[in-house]
Structure formats: C-alpha cells, structure tokens
Design an enzyme around this catalytic site. Structure first.
Site, PDB file in Angstrom:
ATOM      1  N   LYS A  14       0.846  -1.191   0.000  1.00 50.76           N
ATOM      2  CA  LYS A  14       0.000   0.000   0.000  1.00 50.76           C
ATOM      3  C   LYS A  14       0.884   1.245   0.000  1.00 50.76           C
ATOM      4  O   LYS A  14       2.068   1.169   0.372  1.00 50.76           O
ATOM      5  CB  LYS A  14      -0.938  -0.033   1.222  1.00 50.76           C
ATOM      6  CG  LYS A  14      -0.251   0.148   2.579  1.00 50.76           C
ATOM      7  CD  LYS A  14      -0.132   1.608   2.980  1.00 50.76           C
ATOM      8  CE  LYS A  14       0.642   1.813   4.234  1.00 50.76           C
ATOM      9  NZ  LYS A  14       0.928   3.227   4.517  1.00 50.76           N
ATOM     10  N   ASP A  43      -1.262  -5.189   3.955  1.00 50.73           N
ATOM     11  CA  ASP A  43      -1.423  -4.072   4.894  1.00 50.73           C
ATOM     12  C   ASP A  43      -0.905  -4.583   6.230  1.00 50.73           C
ATOM     13  O   ASP A  43      -1.529  -5.439   6.858  1.00 50.73           O
ATOM     14  CB  ASP A  43      -2.894  -3.662   4.997  1.00 50.73           C
ATOM     15  CG  ASP A  43      -3.109  -2.444   5.898  1.00 50.73           C
ATOM     16  OD1 ASP A  43      -2.337  -2.277   6.869  1.00 50.73           O
ATOM     17  OD2 ASP A  43      -4.046  -1.674   5.642  1.00 50.73           O
ATOM     18  N   HIS A  44       0.235  -4.072   6.666  1.00 50.54           N
ATOM     19  CA  HIS A  44       0.898  -4.698   7.811  1.00 50.54           C
ATOM     20  C   HIS A  44       0.092  -4.582   9.106  1.00 50.54           C
ATOM     21  O   HIS A  44       0.323  -5.342  10.041  1.00 50.54           O
ATOM     22  CB  HIS A  44       2.312  -4.136   8.008  1.00 50.54           C
ATOM     23  CG  HIS A  44       2.371  -2.791   8.655  1.00 50.54           C
ATOM     24  ND1 HIS A  44       2.308  -1.609   7.952  1.00 50.54           N
ATOM     25  CD2 HIS A  44       2.511  -2.435   9.960  1.00 50.54           C
ATOM     26  CE1 HIS A  44       2.398  -0.594   8.776  1.00 50.54           C
ATOM     27  NE2 HIS A  44       2.517  -1.059  10.005  1.00 50.54           N
ATOM     28  N   LYS A  48      -0.818  -7.452  12.747  1.00 47.34           N
ATOM     29  CA  LYS A  48      -0.644  -7.197  14.173  1.00 47.34           C
ATOM     30  C   LYS A  48      -1.515  -8.156  14.985  1.00 47.34           C
ATOM     31  O   LYS A  48      -2.721  -8.253  14.757  1.00 47.34           O
ATOM     32  CB  LYS A  48      -1.010  -5.748  14.508  1.00 47.34           C
ATOM     33  CG  LYS A  48      -0.018  -4.712  13.974  1.00 47.34           C
ATOM     34  CD  LYS A  48      -0.459  -3.313  14.361  1.00 47.34           C
ATOM     35  CE  LYS A  48       0.549  -2.271  13.899  1.00 47.34           C
ATOM     36  NZ  LYS A  48       1.803  -2.337  14.670  1.00 47.34           N
ATOM     37  N   GLU A  82       1.252   9.314  15.806  1.00 52.23           N
ATOM     38  CA  GLU A  82       2.695   9.145  15.737  1.00 52.23           C
ATOM     39  C   GLU A  82       3.393  10.374  16.285  1.00 52.23           C
ATOM     40  O   GLU A  82       2.954  11.501  16.046  1.00 52.23           O
ATOM     41  CB  GLU A  82       3.138   8.907  14.289  1.00 52.23           C
ATOM     42  CG  GLU A  82       2.518   7.689  13.631  1.00 52.23           C
ATOM     43  CD  GLU A  82       2.945   7.554  12.183  1.00 52.23           C
ATOM     44  OE1 GLU A  82       3.708   6.635  11.876  1.00 52.23           O
ATOM     45  OE2 GLU A  82       2.524   8.394  11.365  1.00 52.23           O
ATOM     46  N   ASP A 101      -2.026   7.615   3.192  1.00 53.92           N
ATOM     47  CA  ASP A 101      -1.002   6.833   3.882  1.00 53.92           C
ATOM     48  C   ASP A 101      -1.567   5.995   5.018  1.00 53.92           C
ATOM     49  O   ASP A 101      -1.078   4.891   5.284  1.00 53.92           O
ATOM     50  CB  ASP A 101       0.081   7.770   4.425  1.00 53.92           C
ATOM     51  CG  ASP A 101       1.315   7.023   4.918  1.00 53.92           C
ATOM     52  OD1 ASP A 101       1.714   6.036   4.271  1.00 53.92           O
ATOM     53  OD2 ASP A 101       1.878   7.431   5.947  1.00 53.92           O
ATOM     54  N   HIS A 106      -4.907   1.465   6.805  1.00 50.25           N
ATOM     55  CA  HIS A 106      -4.771   1.011   8.195  1.00 50.25           C
ATOM     56  C   HIS A 106      -6.033   1.264   9.014  1.00 50.25           C
ATOM     57  O   HIS A 106      -6.566   0.358   9.667  1.00 50.25           O
ATOM     58  CB  HIS A 106      -3.592   1.710   8.882  1.00 50.25           C
ATOM     59  CG  HIS A 106      -2.265   1.426   8.259  1.00 50.25           C
ATOM     60  ND1 HIS A 106      -2.003   0.276   7.553  1.00 50.25           N
ATOM     61  CD2 HIS A 106      -1.101   2.139   8.246  1.00 50.25           C
ATOM     62  CE1 HIS A 106      -0.744   0.297   7.130  1.00 50.25           C
ATOM     63  NE2 HIS A 106      -0.195   1.418   7.535  1.00 50.25           N
ATOM     64  N   LYS A 202       0.690  12.877  12.458  1.00 49.43           N
ATOM     65  CA  LYS A 202       2.120  12.874  12.752  1.00 49.43           C
ATOM     66  C   LYS A 202       2.445  14.022  13.713  1.00 49.43           C
ATOM     67  O   LYS A 202       1.697  14.983  13.825  1.00 49.43           O
ATOM     68  CB  LYS A 202       2.932  13.019  11.466  1.00 49.43           C
ATOM     69  CG  LYS A 202       2.927  11.758  10.599  1.00 49.43           C
ATOM     70  CD  LYS A 202       3.895  11.874   9.459  1.00 49.43           C
ATOM     71  CE  LYS A 202       4.014  10.559   8.700  1.00 49.43           C
ATOM     72  NZ  LYS A 202       4.596   9.483   9.521  1.00 49.43           N
TER      73      LYS A 202
END
Length: 352
Positions: A14, A43-44, A48, A82, A101, A106, A202
């Site tokens: 992605k 999609d990491h 999880k 973040e 992003d 996510h 962020k």
C-alpha cells in the site's frame, strides 16, 4: 516464459494507487497476468496480533458480543497517532498525505475488524465478505458533507521541532495533510446512530494506536463520585499490546464513593512464545497461501470510493489545513475528536 504457474503469488504494498481510478488501473494491469487468488495486497496492520485479537475478543467471549452494538455503545474511536514527523520521507509524503497513507488502509482495516458481523468461518473469503459489507455500509460522504465531518491538519513549528513546511523536500505552499479526523457512520442495524471517529496524525503528543469503545451511560447513578460514560473497552495496538476494560469500583473506606479503574490484560506478558512481526506473519501467510489477512479487490476499491469525496473536496478547497503545534494533540475545530480518550497509564481525557 512459463514462470507464472498456479503456485506463484505476487505481493502488492500500500497505498495501491492515489485514487479510485489509479487503483482500478493497477488492479486491471496486475489482474491481466495474475488470478485474484494469486494477488496479496498487503497491509501490515492486519499482521498485528492485537488487531487480529479483536475477532477473538468478540466471537470467543460471551460477555462482549451481546453488547457490541448501538444499544450499549455510544461511540467508537480508532486512533493512530505518531510522534515522528515526516523525517527524510518528505518527497514521498507530500504527494501522499495522511489520508492515503493511513486512513484508506490502516484505519479502514481497524474499522472493519471492529464493526464487522460474525463471519460464517475464519476462511479467507468468509472474513473478507464481512469486511466488504462494513465499508459498503458506511454512510457516503459528499463533497459538501466533508466540511462538517472531516478535518485536515498540518503540524507547525513548536519549541525545537520543525513544522511540516520546514521539513526537507516540502514545498513552502504545501497543503498536504499530516492529520485527518473523520466522523463516520455505519448505516446498518447493529451500528445505526453510533459515530465512529477515525483519526491519525504525525508529530502528535504520544505514539499510540488503539480502538476505544465508549459504552452508554446508566439511566441513574446511586453511588457518589460516579462518572458518566465511565465504561470503555480499550484495545491497544501500539506501542504495547493490551486490552483494558474500564469499570467503576468502590473506593476503599467507609464511604460509598466509586472511581474508574482499568482491568488490564497485558498481552505482551500474558502470551508466551515468540511473536512474529507483522510483516513476518503476513509473508509467511503468502508462502502458505492464506489470503485471510490480505485485501480483496472489491474491499480495496470500496475503501477508495469512501474517501474520494474527501480528496475531491480538498482538491477544490483553497483553505490551508488547520495548524497544530508539533507534539500536541491538536486544537479543537468544529468537532471534538482530537484527543486520545482512553485511560492510558495515569493520563485520562474527556470522552467524545
């Protein structure tokens, strides 16, 4: 020649495209050579353990699923915050932004895992069928409704930290968002009337990714010190894996006062054995041919369809993103869903 056999798999990272049309074009091009069951859109976040654990909490425990609906839940908050800025990724980030992003992938996956109906089984398409239904049940945004339900922000200089516009390879006039908050609604029987607050940013005050279910209040309070909307379930994805159920308990002593106390399951300590990293887990699934934790094409395109009115609005909107000081929770603007609202250690803040 002859390399594309049935056991060949291709992994796509992605963000897959920059909008619906470009995503469809990529899928068409890849699909002209590979079958859908050969394509692994990664999609990491789906790798999880803590996000996968949402399904186990819901569908393996009798005390949660009966209350996982609009009769008992007032609001749901999905947060990825973040502390880092764009660092050395300015050239990439300025053409991507937080919506592409983080939100379209996510946060959308966190939403699906939280809101989906029980699948018939844990087989790949049974799980993904229910996820698609969630996205397609989202109340569509219009270019006009974006102004009331979506906020975009951009971090500004504070203390010794640069603002976004001072970062390397960022144009001085950039409107790229580093913060997005969305008030979403799911138009189905389970979730009718429950707002879902999706937010990411962020240079926020803390690093945290979590799912918070705020339960409705009791009709009456007979205990002194009882707090409204005190009950909440917090599923933390980072920096630690934990589940916290916040309840009111009697304060020790002769009185009848109550106070909010979290009942915490520290998954990092409770679950023994080696835990693979998210990408490690997902790449093992690629090798084993397990598609359950990968995006199907219709799921990906439904997510793009949902965010397209936001992108269209911003493309026409000449107003700069709302500024928020680096390492803050941002400023309130129209809708109060900036702050992380879960009890996190000794820190607590208001409920939306």
């Amino acid at each position: 020649m002859g390399l594309n056999a049935d056991n060949v798999r291709v992994v796509l990272e992605k963000p897959l495209g920059t909008d619906l049309a470009s995503s469809q074009q990529i899928n068409n091009d890849v699909g002209s050579f590979f079958k859908e069951e050969q394509i692994y859109r990664i999609d990491h976040y789906l790798g999880k353990e803590s996000l996968q654990n949402v399904l186990a909490l819901r569908f393996a425990n009798v005390m949660f699923e009966p209350m996982w609906n609009n009769k008992y839940i007032k609001s749901v908050q999905l947060t990825i915050a973040e502390q880092l800025g764009v660092e050395e990724r300015g050239e990439f980030y300025d053409i991507t932004g937080a919506l592409r992003d983080m939100v379209q992938n996510h946060l959308m996956q966190m939403l699906c895992m939280t809101a989906m109906e029980p699948p018939k089984s844990l087989d790949a398409d049974d799980v993904r069928d229910e996820k698609v239904k969630v996205i397609k049940s989202l109340k569509p945004l219009t270019i006009e409704s974006v102004n009331e339900n979506v906020v975009r922000g951009q971090y500004t200089e504070a203390r010794d930290m640069k603002g976004y516009l001072q970062e390397l390879n960022i144009p001085a006039e950039s409107f790229t968002e580093t913060y997005v908050a969305i008030k979403a609604e799911i138009d189905n029987e389970r979730w009718q009337g429950v707002p879902f607050y999706l937010r990411t940013g962020k240079r926020m005050a803390d690093k945290v990714a979590e799912i918070v279910l705020n339960f409705r209040d009791l009709d009456s309070h007979i205990f002194p010190g009882s707090q409204p909307f005190a009950n909440r379930l917090v599923i933390e994805l980072q920096p630690f894996d934990s589940v916290r159920l916040c309840v009111q308990v009697k304060t020790p002593g002769t009185g009848n006062n109550v106070e909010v106390t979290p009942m915490t399951i520290d998954l990092d300590k409770q679950l023994t054995g080696r835990r693979p990293e998210a990408y490690e887990r997902l790449l093992l699934d690629v090798i084993n041919g397990n598609l359950a934790l990968f995006n199907r094409r219709d799921e990906l395109e439904a997510a793009w369809e949902y965010v397209m009115p936001i992108l269209d609005n911003w493309a026409k909107n000449t107003q700069a993103p709302h500024g928020y000081a680096a390492h803050s929770w941002g400023r309130k603007q129209r809708v109060n869903y900036w702050r992380v609202t879960a009890i996190n250690g000794t820190k607590s803040s208001s409920i939306v």
